[in-house]
Design a protein around this motif. Structure first.
Motif, PDB file in Angstrom:
ATOM      1  N   SER A 185       4.802   8.230  -0.612  1.00 48.28           N
ATOM      2  CA  SER A 185       3.336   8.154  -0.613  1.00 48.28           C
ATOM      3  C   SER A 185       2.838   7.271  -1.758  1.00 48.28           C
ATOM      4  N   ARG A 186       3.584   7.211  -2.856  1.00 42.06           N
ATOM      5  CA  ARG A 186       3.168   6.365  -3.987  1.00 42.06           C
ATOM      6  C   ARG A 186       3.278   4.879  -3.632  1.00 42.06           C
ATOM      7  N   GLU A 189       0.403   4.006  -1.353  1.00 43.19           N
ATOM      8  CA  GLU A 189      -0.864   3.815  -2.070  1.00 43.19           C
ATOM      9  C   GLU A 189      -0.894   2.476  -2.798  1.00 43.19           C
ATOM     10  N   LYS A 192      -1.341  -0.250  -0.203  1.00 40.77           N
ATOM     11  CA  LYS A 192      -2.720  -0.226   0.298  1.00 40.77           C
ATOM     12  C   LYS A 192      -3.691  -0.834  -0.702  1.00 40.77           C
ATOM     13  N   SER A 193      -3.453  -0.628  -1.988  1.00 39.37           N
ATOM     14  CA  SER A 193      -4.359  -1.178  -2.998  1.00 39.37           C
ATOM     15  C   SER A 193      -4.350  -2.700  -2.998  1.00 39.37           C
TER      16      SER A 193
END
Length: 260
Positions: A185-186, A189, A192-193
């Motif tokens: 999940s990290r 993220e 996605k950023s």
């Protein structure tokens, strides 16, 4: 390896290029190909460039490699109407050389390629020493129509600053973030950023290193539209890529000649 052998490799161009496709996830078709130098004298081309960087022929090696890659890729361009991009890796010190743009334009003029088909990937293995001066160099290249990409984002120490200061056309995120993307999940993220930044600044985003279907599906789910990796295509010799492209295109009269 001795300096004499490096000189022999450069002068006699004892190298070729393999080409790895970059895919649009919406159409599952290649938008371009990255040219990757290969030679029997080095199992890892990075070692060749590292050793050459300590000689006075580093720039010459880079330009000879670019010339050979563009001329090779031109045999594909002449046979298709697709006008795909070729991606070439360039070290910052060579890109900033005062002779780089002039020599690149001369090489391009020997082909049927347009400047906007040539994407220059700024190699992250070398630190950009003077960002302001380098920004001017990049701007001049973009004014000529060339595309600029920051390669291996997330790997080098200066990549995030380079994205902001150089305003590239493409951002290529390091393969570290693709590996086990579906399970982290990290990493999701973080990807996605950068995807969001690229979307808001009209910058194209490419995720490198896709090797399994689960990571490809996750990449697509979090907004990645363009990918590169062994799952979709491995680096292939020119003859293989040319066959793929010609088989998918209408013969324009030149193809039969280049395939003899």
């Amino acid at each position: 390896m001795s300096i004499a052998k490096i000189n022999d490799l450069i002068v006699n161009e004892k190298f070729e290029h393999h080409f790895q496709a970059i895919y649009d996830l919406h159409t599952l078709t290649p938008i371009g190909y990255e040219a990757l130098l290969r030679t029997d004298l080095f199992t890892n081309p990075e070692i060749l460039f590292e050793k050459a960087s300590h000689t006075n022929r580093f720039f010459e090696l880079e330009m000879r490699s670019i010339k050979k890659a563009l001329h090779s890729f031109d045999t594909i361009n002449r046979c298709t109407y697709n006008n795909k991009n070729i991606l070439i890796n360039v070290f910052p010190s060579n890109l900033a050389d005062p002779d780089f743009l002039g020599q690149l334009n001369k090489i391009l003029g020997e082909t049927t390629l347009a400047a906007n088909q040539v994407m220059i990937e700024i190699n992250e293995s070398e630190i950009i020493q003077n960002v302001d001066y380098f920004s001017t160099t990049v701007y001049e290249l973009q004014e000529e129509g060339y595309l600029i990409a920051i390669d291996d984002v997330g790997k080098g120490v200066s990549s995030l600053q380079a994205i902001v200061e150089l305003q590239p056309d493409f951002v290529k995120m390091d393969q570290y973030f693709a590996k086990h993307l579906a399970k982290s999940s990290r990493k999701q993220e973080m990807v996605k950023s950068i995807v969001t930044y690229c979307f808001n600044t009209d910058t194209k985003f490419v995720l490198e290193g896709i090797e399994i279907m689960e990571d490809l599906e996750m990449a697509k789910a979090i907004g990645v539209s363009t990918v590169q990796g062994f799952l979709l295509a491995r680096p292939e010799p020119l003859e293989v890529i040319r066959k793929y492209e010609i088989d998918d295109s209408e013969d324009n009269g030149f193809c039969s000649e280049v395939n003899k």
